[in-house]
Write a protein that holds these residues in place. Structure first.
Motif, PDB file in Angstrom:
ATOM      1  N   THR A 241       0.633  -1.213   0.224  1.00 50.70           N
ATOM      2  CA  THR A 241       0.041  -0.050   0.076  1.00 50.70           C
ATOM      3  C   THR A 241       0.766   1.399   0.016  1.00 50.70           C
ATOM      4  N   TYR A 242       2.055   0.995   0.354  1.00 46.29           N
ATOM      5  CA  TYR A 242       3.003   2.241   0.506  1.00 46.29           C
ATOM      6  C   TYR A 242       3.990   2.458  -0.644  1.00 46.29           C
ATOM      7  N   THR A 243       3.538   1.874  -1.660  1.00 49.65           N
ATOM      8  CA  THR A 243       4.333   2.027  -2.823  1.00 49.65           C
ATOM      9  C   THR A 243       4.347   3.416  -3.485  1.00 49.65           C
ATOM     10  N   ASP A 244       5.758   3.845  -3.986  1.00 50.42           N
ATOM     11  CA  ASP A 244       5.739   5.163  -4.465  1.00 50.42           C
ATOM     12  C   ASP A 244       5.483   5.246  -5.815  1.00 50.42           C
ATOM     13  N   SER A 245       6.255   6.247  -6.405  1.00 51.91           N
ATOM     14  CA  SER A 245       6.269   6.465  -7.924  1.00 51.91           C
ATOM     15  C   SER A 245       6.990   5.576  -8.857  1.00 51.91           C
ATOM     16  N   LEU A 246       7.901   4.653  -7.964  1.00 49.82           N
ATOM     17  CA  LEU A 246       8.487   3.672  -8.849  1.00 49.82           C
ATOM     18  C   LEU A 246       7.768   2.445  -9.562  1.00 49.82           C
ATOM     19  N   TRP A 247       6.772   2.229  -9.054  1.00 49.96           N
ATOM     20  CA  TRP A 247       5.776   1.085  -9.564  1.00 49.96           C
ATOM     21  C   TRP A 247       4.556   1.715  -9.274  1.00 49.96           C
ATOM     22  N   PRO A 248       3.990   2.954  -9.831  1.00 50.53           N
ATOM     23  CA  PRO A 248       2.582   3.638  -9.516  1.00 50.53           C
ATOM     24  C   PRO A 248       1.446   2.480  -9.739  1.00 50.53           C
ATOM     25  N   ILE A 250       1.027  -0.517  -8.996  1.00 49.28           N
ATOM     26  CA  ILE A 250       0.667  -1.300  -7.560  1.00 49.28           C
ATOM     27  C   ILE A 250       0.039  -0.592  -6.842  1.00 49.28           C
ATOM     28  N   ARG A 251       0.048   0.886  -6.523  1.00 49.74           N
ATOM     29  CA  ARG A 251      -0.668   1.584  -5.946  1.00 49.74           C
ATOM     30  C   ARG A 251      -1.970   1.622  -6.465  1.00 49.74           C
ATOM     31  N   GLU A 252      -2.125   1.926  -7.904  1.00 52.70           N
ATOM     32  CA  GLU A 252      -3.230   2.439  -8.445  1.00 52.70           C
ATOM     33  C   GLU A 252      -4.147   1.051  -8.548  1.00 52.70           C
ATOM     34  N   GLU A 253      -3.779  -0.016  -8.449  1.00 52.80           N
ATOM     35  CA  GLU A 253      -4.487  -1.214  -8.308  1.00 52.80           C
ATOM     36  C   GLU A 253      -5.380  -1.625  -7.326  1.00 52.80           C
ATOM     37  N   GLN A 254      -4.799  -0.796  -6.043  1.00 53.19           N
ATOM     38  CA  GLN A 254      -5.516  -0.866  -4.973  1.00 53.19           C
ATOM     39  C   GLN A 254      -6.470   0.329  -4.334  1.00 53.19           C
ATOM     40  N   ILE A 255      -7.457   0.150  -3.653  1.00 56.65           N
ATOM     41  CA  ILE A 255      -8.346   1.160  -3.149  1.00 56.65           C
ATOM     42  C   ILE A 255      -7.869   1.329  -1.946  1.00 56.65           C
ATOM     43  N   HIS A 256      -7.576   2.516  -1.600  1.00 48.76           N
ATOM     44  CA  HIS A 256      -6.924   2.749  -0.136  1.00 48.76           C
ATOM     45  C   HIS A 256      -8.031   2.953   0.854  1.00 48.76           C
ATOM     46  N   LEU A 257      -7.922   2.093   2.099  1.00 47.61           N
ATOM     47  CA  LEU A 257      -8.914   2.326   3.198  1.00 47.61           C
ATOM     48  C   LEU A 257      -8.265   2.773   4.137  1.00 47.61           C
ATOM     49  N   PRO A 258      -8.704   4.060   4.601  1.00 45.38           N
ATOM     50  CA  PRO A 258      -8.014   4.572   5.876  1.00 45.38           C
ATOM     51  C   PRO A 258      -8.490   3.787   7.432  1.00 45.38           C
ATOM     52  N   TYR A 259      -7.432   3.583   8.405  1.00 44.70           N
ATOM     53  CA  TYR A 259      -7.885   3.076   9.319  1.00 44.70           C
ATOM     54  C   TYR A 259      -7.156   3.579  10.698  1.00 44.70           C
ATOM     55  N   PHE A 260      -8.039   3.682  11.668  1.00 39.87           N
ATOM     56  CA  PHE A 260      -7.195   4.363  12.807  1.00 39.87           C
ATOM     57  C   PHE A 260      -7.467   3.567  13.835  1.00 39.87           C
ATOM     58  N   ASN A 261      -6.442   3.827  15.208  1.00 36.79           N
ATOM     59  CA  ASN A 261      -6.720   3.176  16.148  1.00 36.79           C
ATOM     60  C   ASN A 261      -6.459   4.321  17.454  1.00 36.79           C
ATOM     61  N   ARG A 403      -4.497  -4.360 -12.891  1.00 40.57           N
ATOM     62  CA  ARG A 403      -5.548  -3.557 -13.707  1.00 40.57           C
ATOM     63  C   ARG A 403      -6.023  -2.695 -12.507  1.00 40.57           C
ATOM     64  N   GLN A 404      -6.310  -1.276 -13.097  1.00 44.03           N
ATOM     65  CA  GLN A 404      -6.729  -0.458 -12.045  1.00 44.03           C
ATOM     66  C   GLN A 404      -8.260  -0.708 -11.905  1.00 44.03           C
ATOM     67  N   PRO A 405      -8.836  -0.682 -10.454  1.00 42.55           N
ATOM     68  CA  PRO A 405     -10.110  -0.774 -10.401  1.00 42.55           C
ATOM     69  C   PRO A 405     -11.012   0.475 -11.073  1.00 42.55           C
ATOM     70  N   PRO A 406     -12.142   0.432 -11.342  1.00 43.43           N
ATOM     71  CA  PRO A 406     -12.999   1.419 -11.855  1.00 43.43           C
ATOM     72  C   PRO A 406     -13.494   2.345 -10.513  1.00 43.43           C
ATOM     73  N   LEU A 407     -13.501   3.700 -10.786  1.00 45.41           N
ATOM     74  CA  LEU A 407     -13.779   4.655  -9.891  1.00 45.41           C
ATOM     75  C   LEU A 407     -12.965   4.422  -8.639  1.00 45.41           C
ATOM     76  N   ARG A 408     -11.974   4.243  -8.634  1.00 43.37           N
ATOM     77  CA  ARG A 408     -10.839   4.038  -7.617  1.00 43.37           C
ATOM     78  C   ARG A 408     -11.084   5.420  -6.588  1.00 43.37           C
ATOM     79  N   ILE A 409     -10.729   6.451  -7.153  1.00 48.82           N
ATOM     80  CA  ILE A 409     -10.642   7.649  -6.285  1.00 48.82           C
ATOM     81  C   ILE A 409     -11.924   8.057  -5.718  1.00 48.82           C
TER      82      ILE A 409
END
Length: 429
Positions: A241-248, A250-261, A403-409
Motif C-alpha cells: 500500500t505504501y508503494t511510491d512512484s517507482l511502480w505506481p 501497484i498503488r493504482e490497483e488498490q483502493i486505499h481504506l484509511p484505518y485508525f486506532n 488492472r486499475q479498479p473502476p472509480l478508484r478515487i
C-alpha cells in the motif's frame, strides 16, 4: 521509539515496541542474489527464508523497519482472508481457492512459530480472536462462517450470547465466532523481530534507503538508492500500500481504506478482570466495523475505518469514546493516551494479487486488512519461488496483470468521508 516524529503515524506501537536492530542507509555498491524493496512483513519474511536457504539478500527500506501498514495495524493475527471460504473458491476457482485457504489457514501458527523460534518479543497472545455479532444479521453471517470453516476442519466455534459475554466482558453482542488458530501481537515489534531474525540468518537490511531506479544491466537488475546500489538476479517489490512512484501501478490497483486506532491509558485491575480476560482480539460484523484488543500493559486499543486528519480527527475521537462506553459502560470516564492511523490496500474482490512486474521481478500485494499472517506466508512463498521450489503454476495465487479498479478515487473518498459521516452520528441515535 523511532519510526517518525509524527505521533499519529505509529502511536502506541512506536512507544512500546522492542528496539529495532541497528541498521543504516546503503552507502556503497554491492551485489546479491535477491534485492527486496520494502521492510514490512512480506519483505522481511522473504528475506528471512531466503537467507535461511543460503541466498545473499539485501533489503532496501526507504524509511524504517515496519514504517507502512506493518507498524500501524491493530495487531490481529488472523487465519484466512476477509472472505468466506465459499467466496474464495468462487473468486479463485477450486485449485487456487484450496491452495489459499490451506496456506492462510496455517498462517497464525507459522507467525507464532517464528516468534518462538527467534525469541521475538512482540507480546504474542495465541489465544484466538472473536468475530462478534451485535445484531441478528451478524449472527446469520457468523453461522455461515462457522459452517464453512468447520467443513474445512478449522477449529472455529460459534459462541452463544452468554459465552460471548464472558469472553468479551460486554453485553453488546449476541454471538461471537471464536477462531482458536488466531491471536494478537504488537505489530511493530513483530516487524522488528522479523528483521533481527533475517539479519541473524545473514540478510542485509538498509533503512533510509529509498530506491530511486531499477533497470536491467548485464543480465541482472541494478537497484539504485541515493548513496549506493545493489546488483541482483531477482527483485521482490514488497511495498504494497505504501508503494511510491517507482511502480505506481501497484498503488493504482488498490483502493486505499484509511484505518485508525486509539489507545486508552492502562485500565485499572478491576476492569481487566472483566474485559477480554483471555486477551483475544475482537472485531464486529458491522460494515464500518469496530475492532478492539488489549496490549500487554492493559491498554484497550479501539479502531475503525477512517483517518485522523484535521477534518475528521475530533469526530473519530468522540466516536471512539461513545463506542467504548456502549461496549463497556464502566469505561465512561476513561481517557485516551495515543492515536495513530494508516491505510489498508483493498482489491476489488478482496483477494491479494501475484504479479511478475518484469523478468525475475515479483510482487504480492493487496492484503485487504489481513497483513500479518498473509504477509508472513506470502513472503515465505516468494522465497520458495525464487529458490526454485515452486513454479508460477504452483503458486497459491494466479499470476495476473495489473488492472486499475473502476472509480478508484471515488471509492476512496467514499471510505474516508462515509466513515466520518457514520461516526458522526453512530451511538448518538
Amino acid at each position: 521509539m523511532g519510526v517518525t516524529n509524527d505521533p499519529r503515524s505509529h502511536g502506541l506501537w512506536a512507544q512500546s515496541a522492542c528496539d529495532a536492530p541497528v541498521t543504516g542507509c546503503l552507502t556503497q555498491d554491492t551485489t546479491a542474489d535477491v534485492a527486496i524493496i520494502g521492510a514490512g512483513y512480506t519483505g522481511l519474511s522473504a528475506a528471512l527464508h531466503l537467507a535461511g536457504a543460503g541466498r545473499k539478500v539485501v533489503v532496501l527500506e526507504g524509511q524504517e523497519i515496519g514504517y507502512g501498514g506493518s507498524g500501524r495495524n491493530v495487531g490481529l493475527v488472523n487465519a484466512g482472508l476477509w472472505l468466506m471460504p465459499s467466496d474464495v473458491m468462487r473468486t479463485l476457482g477450486q485449485t487456487y481457492g484450496e491452495r489459499v485457504l490451506s496456506l492462510l489457514g496455517q498462517g497464525p501458527e507459522v507467525v507464532f512459530s517464528l516468534v518462538r523460534k527467534y525469541g521475538i518479543m512482540c507480546e504474542a497472545e495465541p489465544t484466538g480472536t472473536l468475530h462478534c455479532a451485535p445484531d441478528h444479521a451478524g449472527v446469520r453471517n457468523l453461522q455461515q462462517r462457522e459452517k464453512e470453516w468447520q467443513q474445512l476442519g478449522a477449529p472455529v466455534t460459534l459462541l452463544g450470547e452468554g459465552e460471548t459475554r464472558r469472553l468479551t466482558g460486554s453485553n453488546a453482542y449476541r454471538a461471537a465466532l471464536l477462531d482458536a488458530r488466531a491471536g494478537t501481537i504488537q505489530p511493530l515489534s513483530y516487524a522488528r523481530g522479523l528483521a533481527a531474525a533475517a539479519m541473524a540468518e545473514g540478510a542485509e537490511i538498509h533503512t533510509a534507503s529509498p530506491v530511486s531506479s531499477v533497470y536491467r544491466e548485464d543480465g541482472g537488475w541494478l537497484v539504485r538508492t541515493p548513496r549506493g546500489s545493489v546488483k541482483a538476479q531477482w527483485v521482490i517489490v514488497a511495498t504494497n500500500t505504501y508503494t511510491d512512484s517507482l511502480w505506481p501501478e501497484i498503488r493504482e490497483e488498490q483502493i486505499h481504506l484509511p484505518y485508525f486506532n486509539i489507545a486508552t491509558r492502562p485500565l485499572p485491575p478491576a476492569c481487566l478482570n472483566l474485559i477480554l480476560p483471555k486477551k483475544q482480539g475482537v472485531w464486529d460484523t458491522r460494515e464500518v466495523l469496530t475492532s478492539f484488543r488489549l496490549d500487554q500493559a492493559g491498554r484497550l486499543v479501539v479502531g475503525s475505518v477512517g483517518s485522523l486528519g484535521m477534518i475528521e480527527r475530533n469526530i473519530h475521537r468522540q466516536w471512539a469514546h461513545r463506542a467504548l462506553t456502549r461496549i463497556y459502560p464502566m469505561l465512561r470516564d476513561i481517557t485516551f493516551e495515543s492515536e495513530w492511523y494508516g491505510r489498508i490496500g483493498m482489491t476489488v474482490d478482496s483477494v491479494p494479487r501475484y504479479h511478475r512486474l518484469d523478468e525475475q521481478v515479483l510482487s504480492i500485494s493487496g492484503f485487504n486488512g489481513r497483513g500479518i499472517s498473509p504477509g508472513t506466508m506470502f513472503g515465505q512463498i516468494l522465497a520458495r519461488r525464487i529458490c526454485g521450489e515452486l513454479t508460477d503454476a504452483d503458486m497459491p495465487l494466479p499470476l495476473t496483470n495489473i488492472r486499475q479498479p473502476p472509480l478508484r478515487i471515488a471509492r476512496e473518498n467514499i471510505y474516508r468521508f462515509g466513515s466520518t459521516a457514520v461516526h458522526a452520528v453512530f451511538d448518538r441515535l
